[in-house]
Design a protein around this motif. Structure first.
Motif, PDB file in Angstrom:
ATOM      1  N   SER A  15       0.822  -1.207   0.000  1.00 29.40           N
ATOM      2  CA  SER A  15       0.000   0.000   0.000  1.00 29.40           C
ATOM      3  C   SER A  15       0.851   1.251   0.000  1.00 29.40           C
ATOM      4  N   SER A  16       0.412   2.268  -0.741  1.00 27.17           N
ATOM      5  CA  SER A  16       1.135   3.531  -0.796  1.00 27.17           C
ATOM      6  C   SER A  16       1.063   4.281   0.520  1.00 27.17           C
ATOM      7  N   THR A  17       0.238   3.801   1.468  1.00 28.69           N
ATOM      8  CA  THR A  17       0.129   4.462   2.755  1.00 28.69           C
ATOM      9  C   THR A  17       1.267   4.075   3.689  1.00 28.69           C
ATOM     10  N   VAL A  18       2.078   3.076   3.318  1.00 25.17           N
ATOM     11  CA  VAL A  18       3.222   2.692   4.134  1.00 25.17           C
ATOM     12  C   VAL A  18       4.191   3.864   4.183  1.00 25.17           C
ATOM     13  N   SER A  19       4.621   4.245   5.388  1.00 24.06           N
ATOM     14  CA  SER A  19       5.486   5.408   5.526  1.00 24.06           C
ATOM     15  C   SER A  19       6.893   5.119   5.025  1.00 24.06           C
ATOM     16  N   ALA A  20       7.570   6.171   4.585  1.00 22.12           N
ATOM     17  CA  ALA A  20       8.934   6.031   4.088  1.00 22.12           C
ATOM     18  C   ALA A  20       9.882   5.779   5.257  1.00 22.12           C
ATOM     19  N   ALA A  22      13.193   6.091   7.701  1.00 19.45           N
ATOM     20  CA  ALA A  22      13.872   7.281   8.205  1.00 19.45           C
ATOM     21  C   ALA A  22      14.996   7.678   7.252  1.00 19.45           C
ATOM     22  N   ASN A  26      13.986  12.573  -0.529  1.00 20.83           N
ATOM     23  CA  ASN A  26      12.712  13.067  -1.039  1.00 20.83           C
ATOM     24  C   ASN A  26      12.696  12.984  -2.564  1.00 20.83           C
ATOM     25  N   SER A 178      13.679  -0.167   8.374  1.00 20.58           N
ATOM     26  CA  SER A 178      12.346  -0.777   8.320  1.00 20.58           C
ATOM     27  C   SER A 178      12.365  -2.283   8.069  1.00 20.58           C
ATOM     28  N   GLY A 199       7.416   2.618  -2.045  1.00 19.61           N
ATOM     29  CA  GLY A 199       8.097   3.874  -2.339  1.00 19.61           C
ATOM     30  C   GLY A 199       7.709   4.421  -3.699  1.00 19.61           C
ATOM     31  N   ARG A 202       4.264   5.952  -3.490  1.00 24.05           N
ATOM     32  CA  ARG A 202       4.283   7.266  -2.834  1.00 24.05           C
ATOM     33  C   ARG A 202       4.757   8.339  -3.810  1.00 24.05           C
TER      34      ARG A 202
END
Length: 261
Positions: A15-20, A22, A26, A178, A199, A202
């Motif tokens: 899912s594109s909602t998975v956070s990037a 640390a 960008n 991660s 990624g 996103r």
């Protein structure tokens, strides 16, 4: 070499909602990394004292859409034993040197190479954008001696729509926070692929259609960023930098070497 144990393919969410992770670059930095990929290859090639031009030549062959390996895959031509040997050379020159793998991959029979690669690429092609389906191609490619998850991914990433990423050490290093440190196993590759695809999704949320990202582009961008930083060339990743003022590109370096010979 003992038979390679097949590993089960687990269902993976991308899912594109998975956070990037640390400290993940960008979009702007990634774009600059991708645009400076040839510079990164040039820098990496200079680490090989004996034949610095070999990596540049193989890298250009790999993604050449007219006469390279990518061209063959796009037109559904057979991938030969010679192609796989060249692919292995590229992988070892671009990453860690493991000369024994060259002898192993060269020992595969032509018929087995064609059968395994054709089946593997077809599974990835048929999967479209489905990661679980695409991952079914991994054990098919790994049926060849000398081919593990990383080498298999170097081949399978070339299959449009370039869903599966090449598992380079440089790209994987950006996901340590991660998914942990890189392991050359099917299980780790599946986690890496899922993280890369998340990624890509996103990045594509705000991307124009003509500038869409895929896993192949993202890996090359991450590789370039890692190599540029390693060689003290971070300045080309800055928004105020002049990319033309950087070191010569891979193709320019190769041309100059040939002219000097």
């Amino acid at each position: 070499m003992p038979p390679r144990k097949k590993q089960k393919t687990a269902s993976t969410s991308t899912s594109s909602t998975v956070s990037a992770p640390a400290n993940f670059p960008n979009a702007s930095v990634l774009l600059r990394g991708l645009s400076n990929y040839s510079l990164a290859i040039s820098l990496r090639s200079k680490e090989h004292i004996k034949k610095p031009e070999e990596l540049i030549t193989l890298d250009e062959w790999l993604t050449n859409t007219e006469s390279g390996l990518l061209s063959k895959i796009m037109s559904s031509q057979e991938v030969t034993a010679a192609d796989m040997t060249s692919l292995m050379k590229w992988k070892l020159l671009r990453g860690k040197s493991r000369p024994t793998l060259l002898a192993l991959i060269a020992s595969n029979q032509e018929t087995l190479v064609v059968k395994s690669t054709t089946t593997a690429l077809k599974k990835v092609c048929d999967a479209g954008g489905d990661l679980d389906g695409a991952l079914l191609g991994l054990p098919e490619a790994c049926a060849l001696k000398g081919v593990g998850a990383a080498t298999a991914s170097a081949l399978l990433t070339l299959q449009p729509p370039h869903l599966l990423p090449f598992m380079s050490d440089e790209a994987a290093s950006f996901f340590e926070s991660s998914i942990g440190k890189i392991k050359y196993t099917d299980a780790f590759y599946k986690k890496f692929a899922a993280a890369m695809i998340a990624g890509v999704r996103r990045l594509n949320v705000d991307s124009e259609e003509e500038a869409r990202w895929d896993s192949m582009k993202l890996e090359r961008a991450l590789f370039a960023i890692a190599i540029l930083k390693k060689h003290g060339q971070e300045r080309v990743l800055d928004s105020d930098s002049d990319p033309d003022a950087a070191l010569p590109s891979a193709s320019q370096s190769l041309k100059r070497r040939r002219e000097a010979d």
